[in-house]
Scaffold this active site. Sequence first.
Site, mmCIF file in Angstrom:
data_model
loop_
_atom_site.group_PDB
_atom_site.id
_atom_site.type_symbol
_atom_site.label_atom_id
_atom_site.label_comp_id
_atom_site.label_asym_id
_atom_site.label_seq_id
_atom_site.Cartn_x
_atom_site.Cartn_y
_atom_site.Cartn_z
ATOM 1 N N ASP A 23 0.878 -1.167 0.000
ATOM 2 C CA ASP A 23 0.000 0.000 0.000
ATOM 3 C C ASP A 23 0.914 1.215 0.000
ATOM 4 O OD1 ASP A 23 -1.630 2.159 0.563
ATOM 5 O OD2 ASP A 23 -2.311 1.427 2.520
ATOM 6 N N LYS A 86 2.759 11.183 -3.342
ATOM 7 C CA LYS A 86 1.740 10.485 -4.148
ATOM 8 C C LYS A 86 0.840 11.475 -4.890
ATOM 9 C CE LYS A 86 -1.834 6.914 -3.495
ATOM 10 N NZ LYS A 86 -2.351 5.987 -2.457
ATOM 11 N N GLU A 186 -7.278 0.377 -4.433
ATOM 12 C CA GLU A 186 -7.291 0.303 -2.967
ATOM 13 C C GLU A 186 -8.606 -0.255 -2.411
ATOM 14 O OE1 GLU A 186 -6.068 4.279 -1.955
ATOM 15 O OE2 GLU A 186 -4.086 3.942 -2.813
ATOM 16 N N ASP A 209 -12.894 5.366 2.633
ATOM 17 C CA ASP A 209 -11.464 5.446 2.945
ATOM 18 C C ASP A 209 -11.082 6.887 3.298
ATOM 19 O OD1 ASP A 209 -8.700 5.541 3.017
ATOM 20 O OD2 ASP A 209 -8.410 4.373 1.179
HETATM 21 P P1 ADP Z 1 -3.033 7.360 3.793
HETATM 22 O O1 ADP Z 1 -3.944 6.349 3.226
HETATM 23 O O2 ADP Z 1 -3.413 8.773 3.422
HETATM 24 O O3 ADP Z 1 -1.597 7.095 3.521
HETATM 25 P P2 ADP Z 1 -3.639 6.378 6.502
HETATM 26 O O4 ADP Z 1 -4.767 5.526 6.110
HETATM 27 O O5 ADP Z 1 -2.454 5.723 7.072
HETATM 28 O O6 ADP Z 1 -3.177 7.371 5.373
HETATM 29 O O7 ADP Z 1 -4.206 7.455 7.537
HETATM 30 C C1 ADP Z 1 -3.403 8.378 8.144
HETATM 31 C C2 ADP Z 1 -4.265 9.275 8.986
HETATM 32 O O8 ADP Z 1 -4.877 8.514 10.018
HETATM 33 C C3 ADP Z 1 -3.461 10.380 9.641
HETATM 34 O O9 ADP Z 1 -4.137 11.614 9.485
HETATM 35 C C4 ADP Z 1 -3.458 9.945 11.094
HETATM 36 O O10 ADP Z 1 -3.399 11.054 11.955
HETATM 37 C C5 ADP Z 1 -4.796 9.248 11.207
HETATM 38 N N1 ADP Z 1 -4.859 8.353 12.361
HETATM 39 C C6 ADP Z 1 -3.997 7.361 12.678
HETATM 40 N N2 ADP Z 1 -4.330 6.797 13.846
HETATM 41 C C7 ADP Z 1 -5.441 7.446 14.277
HETATM 42 C C8 ADP Z 1 -6.268 7.329 15.448
HETATM 43 N N3 ADP Z 1 -6.003 6.446 16.384
HETATM 44 N N4 ADP Z 1 -7.324 8.163 15.566
HETATM 45 C C9 ADP Z 1 -7.586 9.083 14.619
HETATM 46 N N5 ADP Z 1 -6.846 9.250 13.510
HETATM 47 C C10 ADP Z 1 -5.790 8.444 13.345
HETATM 48 MG MG MG Z 2 -4.585 4.831 2.176
#
Ligand code: ADP
Ligand code: MG
Length: 619
Positions: A23, A86, A186, A209
């Site tokens: 991912d 990205k 995704e 998502d």
């Molecule tokens: P992406 O798909 O954009 O790469 P992710 O799916 O990994 O990102 O999501 C990242 C986001 O999730 C960040 O904004 C992070 O702050 C948030 N996040 C991670 N853990 C938590 C949590 N426990 N509660 C709320 N938000 C969270």
């Molecule tokens: Mg993602």
Amino acid sequence: MAQISINIKEGTISKPDIIVGIDLGTTNSLVAIINKAGMPEALCDADKTAIVPSIVHFGKEGAITVGNSARQHLIDDTANTIYSVKRLMGKSYNDIAAIQQHLGYKIIDDNSESLVKIKVGEKFYSPIELSAFILRELKLRAEHVLQQQITKAVITVPAYFNDAQRQATRDAGKLAGLDVLRIINEPTAASLAYGLGNVKNAQTIAVYDLGGGTFDISILQLTPSENDGGYFEVLATNGNTFLGGDDFDRLIVEHWLQTNNIAADTVDKQLMQTLRLKAETAKKHLSTNDIFEDKINDIVCRLSVNEFETLITPLVNETIVCCKNALRDAGLKIGDIDTIVMVGGSTRTPFVKKSMTEFFNKPVNDSLNPDEVVALGAGIQADILAGNQKDMLLLDITPLSLGIETMGGLMDVIIPRNTKIPTGAGRQYTTSVDGQSKLLIAVYQGERDLVSHNRKLAEFTLSNIPGMPAGLPKIEIVFQLNADGILQVKAKELRSGVEQSIEVKPQYGLTEEEMGGMLLESIKNAKTDMEQRAIIEARVEAQNMLDTCERFIVKNAAHLSAKEISGTRELMVALQNTLNSSDKNVIQQHIEALNEFTRPFAERLMDMAISMAMKGKTL
Ligand code: ADP
Ligand code: MG
């Protein structure tokens, strides 16, 4: 199924290839495999964390770090710390000029049509190279955990990624030493992770998502199949490429500045970043607690769950609007959705989950780690490709229509939007001028009737068409769109066999907003577009008629009376004069008049020609 390979020359036994699932996220990236127990597993580092922040830091002595260690430099070395790359994949400077302000690093424009570069120190890097650093880190992690070389991968991309963005992702993989066997969407990956690939009944799935910087809602249709697992089809996608957990953080920072009576423009960059990171900590804390309290110097950083929920309500509502739009595009009602899948770290916020449960009026699937599910699904798809699971066909759609330019600048759609891919379609065309030896084929993407309103993807020339009268050559144009969304266009003159083909890898991509914008424009302009198309078609028809008449008179002068010739000429001039008219009826009337006048002698000559031909034949 167990496999071994034996190197006959050296007599060594090597382990079977493992294909990893990746991912490659805007905020975070992960790598996953199917473990010995047959379960998908995201691979962790020594600290037992699976998440690799998609951040690359360029240190002083050329040291490049990726992930958590690079993340720290967001505060102390902003200009040399690259994130959100990205967003830049497959984009030109023009595409992203508007977002430069959101990024702490410098994006370089050397030519508006070419792909962007990012300047770090004295060097320039493309988004592909930067993504390759992240992919290399994931590859190394997998090699370290699995104790073998990894060379093959499945990588996920958002469902709305276009050809250029998918190709850029593939190229990044190649650069990182990975053979990218498949690019998958995704939401499809997330559905696979929830085991939806193996269900017995047809399912309509909504994948919600909410990541760090982006929000996507995808509606998938899963069709089970007796023999070979099920297949997924993307019915619709919607979202906002600038809405995510980062915006939650931003709102918290703004709230703190307000409650501490600090004006935002008095805060320096470094303190701003410190506040942002603190806000993220607060947000995560509030996913499992009711109150957060801390300090940065003398700034009080306090936030309750209730306050937080009030702050983010407008953003969550915005995601609901996107969900409604996606449902509308898919032609579905809320009640038609069988399964809702929660993806992205931001869905850990209980308020987000609660809002979705209320909106869809059903419990949501949230048993897997939302930040891991896409990688886990990619791992499953990798395992399917490795031949370890029953094959499942993964279907996607093309988000915009694909076609070519025809006479008068009109768009002739060959593959309509929302067609399942892989797909192929073709159509026959001909020449408009006698002895025409070349045909320019211009490929466009979009929904408007005039190509000038659509996006040009490529053009090429079919040359060496043998000289023939206009209308005689049969030119077949075939579009082939493969599972990765790469388009191949072939043109062949069927009488002579002359052919030509190209693979379309657009130089730069479209943002989701632009794509949405293009669709919206096409709806808004449907009526004027249709009128314009009608006028252009009438003009093309008139021109063809004039050309035909001219040829007819010249060729058959000997068999026509002076009155017939002068009468035809007069009507031709009259028709010629209407060519610039914007009233298609006027053009049509003159075409009709010319038709009426020439019909009797055209028929007479036709009969003559037929009887001559009959005479020559022995029956
Ligand atoms: P992406 O798909 O954009 O790469 P992710 O799916 O990994 O990102 O999501 C990242 C986001 O999730 C960040 O904004 C992070 O702050 C948030 N996040 C991670 N853990 C938590 C949590 N426990 N509660 C709320 N938000 C969270
Ligand atoms: Mg993602």
